[in-house]
Write an enzyme that holds these catalytic residues in place. Structure first.
Site, PDB file in Angstrom:
ATOM      1  N   CYS A 312     -50.026  20.752  86.841  1.00  0.00           N
ATOM      2  CA  CYS A 312     -48.674  21.150  86.453  1.00  0.00           C
ATOM      3  C   CYS A 312     -47.750  21.118  87.667  1.00  0.00           C
ATOM      4  CB  CYS A 312     -48.695  22.518  85.793  1.00  0.00           C
ATOM      5  SG  CYS A 312     -49.675  23.720  86.658  1.00  0.00           S
ATOM      6  N   GLU A 409     -43.064  14.362  82.342  1.00  0.00           N
ATOM      7  CA  GLU A 409     -44.324  14.697  82.999  1.00  0.00           C
ATOM      8  C   GLU A 409     -45.382  13.670  82.583  1.00  0.00           C
ATOM      9  OE1 GLU A 409     -46.509  18.334  81.787  1.00  0.00           O
ATOM     10  OE2 GLU A 409     -46.673  18.718  83.934  1.00  0.00           O
TER      11      GLU A 409
HETATM   12  P1  NAI Z   1     -51.436  20.796  74.804  1.00  0.00           P
HETATM   13  O1  NAI Z   1     -50.256  21.604  75.183  1.00  0.00           O
HETATM   14  O2  NAI Z   1     -51.469  20.203  73.424  1.00  0.00           O
HETATM   15  O3  NAI Z   1     -52.782  21.678  74.963  1.00  0.00           O
HETATM   16  C1  NAI Z   1     -52.911  22.855  75.713  1.00  0.00           C
HETATM   17  C2  NAI Z   1     -53.643  23.924  74.902  1.00  0.00           C
HETATM   18  O4  NAI Z   1     -52.867  24.250  73.751  1.00  0.00           O
HETATM   19  C3  NAI Z   1     -55.012  23.481  74.353  1.00  0.00           C
HETATM   20  O5  NAI Z   1     -55.903  24.571  74.391  1.00  0.00           O
HETATM   21  C4  NAI Z   1     -54.694  23.118  72.919  1.00  0.00           C
HETATM   22  O6  NAI Z   1     -55.804  23.209  72.066  1.00  0.00           O
HETATM   23  C5  NAI Z   1     -53.656  24.158  72.575  1.00  0.00           C
HETATM   24  N1  NAI Z   1     -52.796  23.813  71.442  1.00  0.00           N
HETATM   25  C6  NAI Z   1     -52.384  22.587  71.045  1.00  0.00           C
HETATM   26  N2  NAI Z   1     -51.632  22.676  69.946  1.00  0.00           N
HETATM   27  C7  NAI Z   1     -51.535  23.991  69.631  1.00  0.00           C
HETATM   28  C8  NAI Z   1     -50.887  24.722  68.588  1.00  0.00           C
HETATM   29  N3  NAI Z   1     -50.188  24.115  67.638  1.00  0.00           N
HETATM   30  N4  NAI Z   1     -50.999  26.077  68.587  1.00  0.00           N
HETATM   31  C9  NAI Z   1     -51.705  26.710  69.532  1.00  0.00           C
HETATM   32  N5  NAI Z   1     -52.360  26.063  70.523  1.00  0.00           N
HETATM   33  C10 NAI Z   1     -52.274  24.726  70.582  1.00  0.00           C
HETATM   34  O7  NAI Z   1     -51.617  19.654  75.889  1.00  0.00           O
HETATM   35  P2  NAI Z   1     -52.365  18.239  75.732  1.00  0.00           P
HETATM   36  O8  NAI Z   1     -52.049  17.656  74.378  1.00  0.00           O
HETATM   37  O9  NAI Z   1     -53.777  18.429  76.080  1.00  0.00           O
HETATM   38  O10 NAI Z   1     -51.665  17.365  76.872  1.00  0.00           O
HETATM   39  C11 NAI Z   1     -50.427  16.723  76.653  1.00  0.00           C
HETATM   40  C12 NAI Z   1     -49.512  16.855  77.851  1.00  0.00           C
HETATM   41  O11 NAI Z   1     -49.188  18.214  78.058  1.00  0.00           O
HETATM   42  C13 NAI Z   1     -50.097  16.411  79.176  1.00  0.00           C
HETATM   43  O12 NAI Z   1     -50.005  15.047  79.369  1.00  0.00           O
HETATM   44  C14 NAI Z   1     -49.251  17.187  80.137  1.00  0.00           C
HETATM   45  O13 NAI Z   1     -48.028  16.520  80.356  1.00  0.00           O
HETATM   46  C15 NAI Z   1     -48.982  18.481  79.433  1.00  0.00           C
HETATM   47  N6  NAI Z   1     -49.921  19.535  79.898  1.00  0.00           N
HETATM   48  C16 NAI Z   1     -49.501  20.420  80.835  1.00  0.00           C
HETATM   49  C17 NAI Z   1     -50.376  21.351  81.351  1.00  0.00           C
HETATM   50  C18 NAI Z   1     -49.950  22.333  82.394  1.00  0.00           C
HETATM   51  O14 NAI Z   1     -50.767  22.753  83.189  1.00  0.00           O
HETATM   52  N7  NAI Z   1     -48.729  22.792  82.402  1.00  0.00           N
HETATM   53  C19 NAI Z   1     -51.771  21.412  80.931  1.00  0.00           C
HETATM   54  C20 NAI Z   1     -52.110  20.482  79.887  1.00  0.00           C
HETATM   55  C21 NAI Z   1     -51.204  19.574  79.415  1.00  0.00           C
END
Ligand code: NAI
Ligand code: MG
Length: 506
Positions: A312, A409
């Site tokens: 991040c 990002e």
């Molecule tokens: P995501 O935001 O979908 O996943 C993160 C967490 O949220 C996971 O545990 C997932 O199961 C959960 N999640 C997903 N949809 C949800 C919902 N509707 N309700 C509750 N929980 C939910 O991230 P993803 O799809 O793995 O990655 C996509 C992009 O997000 C990455 O390319 C990056 O740009 C960003 N990202 C940023 C992070 C950070 O550290 N700030 C970490 C992971 C992803």
């Protein structure tokens, strides 16, 4: 590149370790932790966990849904309101956190291995960075347990009272974490929650549940009473959403994408939960001509390529002063082109695999976009290896801050280099972003550095370094990078609430 260790070889290596495999010869992480018991999903459903180094399935993990979340929340509520945990004082909770840290340390190699085969990051990094920082985090919060106290406050006018505040835990905390630093993200959320006397239902990312499940075993071994930390593995749209909607959850702490962060905030409104969000970034790393350019270039590489760029805080926008551009780029692009990716389990590897095929395709899509937008590719830019999700360290020069590769990002090993002419322009470009998580400035001019530190809209500023973090210092975002702070005493604020007590002295 050299091909990765296969899952078969990997499992053969792990075999001597007792209880590692299930009846299908896969890693034995098919159950989740609810109320101190290891259970399958109520639906009986599972999902596959894949080793990113080869794309092979290594475990079938329980796919938790609403019913499982209901049970976990009920267990967390019971643990919070009655029973053994409720009787534990601060010293007891501190001892528990410290014991968890000791057990993590005793099992550090196994945890690091799990982290690497789940996420694809180099084993050396799991072992030397992720695990030690997570262990230190438990110890840091062990010291805070029982020390979140209220104050006595003198009434200001009219009231004749003895008044004081109590700082109390919030209750049941739902924690939803990402896949980029699985065990660290779990630690950052679980440790302060317990230090303050809360209970937890945590949902790991579907890509990376393994190390957290092992951590769950260690927490039980440490003597954690049942129901205090429940781990529900499952997909975001099912298990994650059920946690956010649940009326029995008092707070949601989330780290992940902006898109899901916004959705969570919207959905949490229905039951008026407290919400903290740590979302991504597009952090500027600004290099002035008067800085140590060689060092700045080397650190900028680590700032964007550490963890395959899946951070991040990734320093994904590198801003270089025009007069130093050629000298800086020679080091940056030259070294980037020489960096190699390799088998995550090989102790010599410094750059491993991206977490999933989906993430790899996302990153490759951005690389194509950068070329289409007219940025100049000066290093990397392609996938390598037949299996696994490896992308070479990529540098784009001549980037304009309006391009998608400067605004969005990417979450992968892609650096966008932007040239500027003076400090005002650098600050304007740096702040011209929806995000505001981290930032850095390289200069030997103290006034310039401190002026920048005031002017930048970001939750962290590094001066002549990048990616420094410490458990005692607050971490979090401005703008679309979220709100609420993790780590340090700041996190305790988000895991407690204040009660005011008046005693009438009339
Ligand atoms: P995501 O935001 O979908 O996943 C993160 C967490 O949220 C996971 O545990 C997932 O199961 C959960 N999640 C997903 N949809 C949800 C919902 N509707 N309700 C509750 N929980 C939910 O991230 P993803 O799809 O793995 O990655 C996509 C992009 O997000 C990455 O390319 C990056 O740009 C960003 N990202 C940023 C992070 C950070 O550290 N700030 C970490 C992971 C992803
Ligand atoms: Mg998603």
């Amino acid at each position: 590149m050299q091909e990765s260790t296969t899952a078969g070889e990997l499992i053969a290596q792990l075999k001597p370790r007792k209880n590692q495999l299930d009846e299908h010869g896969l890693l034995r992480y098919g159950k989740m932790l609810i109320d101190g018991e290891w259970v399958g999903a109520a639906s009986g459903e599972t999902f596959e966990s894949v080793y990113p180094g080869t794309g092979e399935v290594i475990a079938n993990v329980a796919s938790g849904g609403k019913e499982d979340v209901d049970r976990a929340v009920a267990a967390a509520r019971r643990a919070f309101e009655e029973g053994e945990y409720k009787k534990m004082n601060g010293a007891d909770r501190g001892k528990l956190l410290w014991k968890i840290a000791d057990l993590m340390e005793a099992n550090i190699e196994e945890l690091a291995e799990l982290e690497t085969i789940d996420n694809g990051k180099p084993l050396v990094e799991s072992l030397r960075v992720d695990l030690p920082q997570s262990i230190a985090c438990f110890r840091y919060y062990a010291g805070w347990a029982g020390k979140t106290t209220g104050e006595t406050i003198e009434p200001h006018a009219r009231v004749n009272a003895f008044a004081y505040t109590l700082r109390e835990p919030i209750g049941v905390c739902g924690q939803i974490i990402p896949w980029n630093f699985p065990i660290q993200m779990a630690t950052w959320k679980i440790a302060p929650a317990i230090a303050c006397g809360n209970t937890v239902v945590i949902k790991p990312a579907e890509q990376t549940p393994l190390s957290i499940l092992r951590l769950g075993e260690l927490m039980l071994e440490a003597g954690m009473p049942k129901g205090v930390v429940n781990i529900v593995t499952g997909l975001g749209e099912t298990a994650g959403a059920a946690l956010v909607d649940h009326p029995g959850v008092d707070k949601i702490a989330f780290t992940g994408s902006v898109e899901v962060g916004k959705l969570i905030m919207r959905n949490a409104a229905g039951t008026l939960k407290k919400v903290t969000l740590e979302l991504g970034g597009k952090s500027p790393n600004i290099v002035f001509a008067d800085s140590n350019l060689e060092l700045a270039a080397k650190v900028a590489l680590a700032g964007i390529f550490f963890n395959q760029g899946q951070m991040c805080t990734a320093g994904s926008r590198i801003l270089i002063e025009a007069s130093a551009r050629d000298q800086f780029m020679e080091v940056l692009a030259g070294r980037a082109a020489k960096m190699t990716v390799g088998d995550p389990l090989d102790p010599k590897t410094r750059m491993g695999s991206l977490v999933s095929e989906e993430q790899m395709n996302r990153v490759l899509g951005y690389i194509d976009k950068g070329k289409e937008e007219g940025a100049r590719l000066v290093a990397g830019g392609n996938r390598v290896g037949g299996s696994g999700y490896f992308v070479t360290p990529t540098v784009f020069d001549g980037v304009n801050n309006d391009m998608a590769i400067a605004r969005e990002e990417i979450f992968g090993p892609v650096a966008s280099v932007i040239t500027f002419n003076d400090a005002d322009e650098a600050l304007r470009i740096a702040n011209d972003s929806a995000y505001g998580l981290a930032s850095a400035v390289w200069t030997n001019d103290l006034k310039k550095a401190l002026t920048f530190a005031r002017g930048i809209k970001a939750g962290t500023v590094w001066i002549n370094t990048y990616n420094m973090t410490d458990n005692a210092l607050p971490f979090g975002g401005y703008k679309d990078s979220g709100f609420g702070r993790e780590l340090g005493a700041a996190a305790l604020e988000t895991y407690t609430q204040t009660k005011t007590v008046y005693v009438d002295l009339n």
